[in-house]
Design an enzyme around this catalytic site. Structure first.
Site, PDB file in Angstrom:
ATOM      1  N   GLU A 154       0.892  -1.204  -0.105  1.00 14.52           N
ATOM      2  CA  GLU A 154       0.004  -0.057  -0.055  1.00 14.52           C
ATOM      3  C   GLU A 154       0.902   1.231  -0.040  1.00 14.52           C
ATOM      4  OE1 GLU A 154      -2.846  -0.337   3.027  1.00 14.52           O
ATOM      5  OE2 GLU A 154      -3.838  -2.056   2.267  1.00 14.52           O
ATOM      6  N   GLU A 273      -6.345  -8.103  -0.765  1.00 11.91           N
ATOM      7  CA  GLU A 273      -6.955  -7.658   0.571  1.00 11.91           C
ATOM      8  C   GLU A 273      -8.487  -7.081   0.173  1.00 11.91           C
ATOM      9  OE1 GLU A 273      -5.332  -5.084   3.609  1.00 11.91           O
ATOM     10  OE2 GLU A 273      -3.445  -6.142   3.449  1.00 11.91           O
TER      11      GLU A 273
END
Length: 339
Positions: A154, A273
């Site tokens: 991320e 995710e």
């Protein structure tokens, strides 16, 4: 190109006119004429429903301390978890016994999020962490399966202390510039490959966020030679007390999916995710009363929008929201039916 008025050009005009006449008479179907606007060369083919074709996996909160939690999740959803996903940090050594246990004799693939610690990108490319990399290389060479690693996970998020920043911008606490990120990524990947650790597969894994404060992934792309899998993390946060809105799977993943797949025309895409909140109030947030998490799950698994998504990893945790698929009976039922 034939000259206007040449015999070849006249023949082509004659053939086109003939095709149109046949179409009008209903003799020739449009798809067979070559005149219909079909899929352009290089465009993605039509996909089956996402739930019919993906490898499904999960991160289950606490699973690294109690591996049986992942087995219990498989029982809960009535489906094998083909991917075991979890988190390591700087200084952890992998792959090793934990990965062997989760791989279950090769039945599962292991996906590791690797937080690179409070470090600057330049410290990786200048060799300051090579001794640590040597330990990881040795572990990887002794490991009998592929292992999928997502370094600086991320990295595009403005909440990350290592978010790459543009030249001239105020530097983050860790990390560095766009160019330094690319150099660090290439150094780590090349270091493993040059020493025979080819079973480590590299996952370039931003979030789905593309708002102004995030880093544009096109600015930090290290090059297709250094990426094996395109990863995406995305969540339906719903409404909060001060921000947010309910968003469907396609709306969440579409923009960043399009950016990534243009950067690499062949690499598979993994949703590393994913989760959704319930429409009820969470942490004081107003209820999305007209919404349904069950329908959100159903729509996600029915989409045909993303033909290159090959894996879907559920984030099974009650954290900022109750992301767990069994947060309601309807949500769990939707997942079981959609797979």
């Amino acid at each position: 190109m034939p000259a206007p008025g040449s015999p070849t050009a006249r023949l082509r005009r004659f053939v086109k006119v003939g095709l149109v006449v046949l179409l009008l008479l209903g003799v020739l179907p449009l798809s067979a004429s070559g005149l219909a606007p079909g899929r352009q060369p290089g465009a993605e083919p039509a996909a089956r429903k996402l739930g019919d074709r993906v490898t499904f996996g999960a991160y289950v909160d606490g699973m690294t301390h109690d591996p049986a939690l992942l087995d219990g999740f498989e029982d809960l959803v009535g489906h094998d978890a083909g991917i075991a996903s979890y988190y390591w940090g700087y200084g952890d050594v992998f792959p090793g016994p934990t990965e062997l246990a989760f791989a279950d004799g090769g039945r599962r693939r292991v996906l590791l999020s690797w937080d690179m610690g409070p470090t600057r990108f330049a410290s990786w490319s200048n060799g300051e962490h090579d001794a640590y990399l040597d330990t990881l290389v040795a572990a990887a060479r002794a490991y009998p399966y592929d292992v999928y690693v997502r370094p600086w996970p991320e990295m595009n998020g403005d909440w990350q202390t290592f978010q790459p920043t543009r030249p001239g911008a105020a530097p983050r606490e860790h990390g560095g510039s766009y160019a330094e990120f690319k150099k660090a990524w290439r150094h780590v990947v090349t270091y493993f490959r040059a020493r025979g650790a080819d079973n480590v597969k590299w996952v370039f894994n931003p979030t789905t966020d593309v708002y102004a404060e995030t880093t544009d992934v096109r600015r930090i792309w290290p090059g297709r030679r250094y990426v094996d899998v395109l990863g995406l993390d995305g969540f339906n946060w719903g409404s909060d007390t001060t921000w947010g809105r309910w968003q469907g799977f396609e709306r969440i993943f579409g923009p960043q999916y399009d950016r990534l797949t243009r950067l690499h025309p062949t690499a598979p895409v993994w949703v590393c995710e994913v989760g959704s909140k319930e429409p009820r109030k969470d942490d004081g947030a107003p209820a999305d009363s007209s919404r349904s998490k069950a329908q959100w799950v159903r729509d996600a698994l029915a989409t045909r929008r993303f033909p290159r998504i090959e894996a879907l990893v559920w984030f099974q945790a009650d954290k900022e929201r109750d992301w767990r698929v069994d947060s309601s009976p309807g949500s769990l039922r939707a997942l079981r039916e959609g797979l």
